[in-house]
Scaffold this motif. Sequence first.
Motif, mmCIF file in Angstrom:
data_model
loop_
_atom_site.group_PDB
_atom_site.id
_atom_site.type_symbol
_atom_site.label_atom_id
_atom_site.label_comp_id
_atom_site.label_asym_id
_atom_site.label_seq_id
_atom_site.Cartn_x
_atom_site.Cartn_y
_atom_site.Cartn_z
ATOM 1 N N ASP A 51 18.467 -49.230 -7.673
ATOM 2 C CA ASP A 51 17.048 -49.311 -7.344
ATOM 3 C C ASP A 51 16.708 -50.414 -6.347
ATOM 4 N N THR A 52 17.660 -51.282 -6.041
ATOM 5 C CA THR A 52 17.422 -52.292 -5.017
ATOM 6 C C THR A 52 18.072 -51.884 -3.695
ATOM 7 N N ASP A 53 18.528 -50.610 -3.605
ATOM 8 C CA ASP A 53 19.117 -50.039 -2.391
ATOM 9 C C ASP A 53 20.441 -50.697 -2.003
ATOM 10 N N ASN A 54 21.202 -51.117 -2.997
ATOM 11 C CA ASN A 54 22.538 -51.664 -2.760
ATOM 12 C C ASN A 54 23.583 -50.690 -3.287
ATOM 13 N N ILE A 55 24.737 -50.673 -2.656
ATOM 14 C CA ILE A 55 25.847 -49.885 -3.186
ATOM 15 C C ILE A 55 26.358 -50.592 -4.432
ATOM 16 N N VAL A 56 26.553 -49.830 -5.503
ATOM 17 C CA VAL A 56 27.065 -50.405 -6.740
ATOM 18 C C VAL A 56 28.476 -49.895 -6.984
ATOM 19 N N PHE A 57 29.249 -50.665 -7.712
ATOM 20 C CA PHE A 57 30.623 -50.322 -8.034
ATOM 21 C C PHE A 57 30.707 -49.951 -9.509
ATOM 22 N N HIS A 58 31.593 -49.018 -9.822
ATOM 23 C CA HIS A 58 31.722 -48.479 -11.172
ATOM 24 C C HIS A 58 33.093 -48.781 -11.755
ATOM 25 N N TYR A 59 33.173 -48.790 -13.090
ATOM 26 C CA TYR A 59 34.456 -48.887 -13.772
ATOM 27 C C TYR A 59 35.062 -47.494 -13.875
#
Length: 75
Positions: free
Chosen positions: A15-23
């Motif tokens: 929601d902050t328009d950043n790419i997120v990383f997942h486990y």
Amino acid sequence: MSTRTDVVPDLQRDDTDNIVFHYVDKAKIVQSAVLGDVVTALCGAVFPVTRSAKPGSPVCPACRDLMEMLRSLGS
């Protein structure tokens, strides 16, 4: 029996328009990177591996919570 996981990116944005990383299961990361197969993250996100996380990279909140729960259970 335990499953090793690692953090990999999903090109979905938070929601902050950043790419997120997942486990993701570590064994599946190389297969995805080489063959283009999709992986399934702890949170259920499905995507091909295209990048690797660096220390301090933003992590998916749902994956982080699930990983903390698994660690507290000793898995």
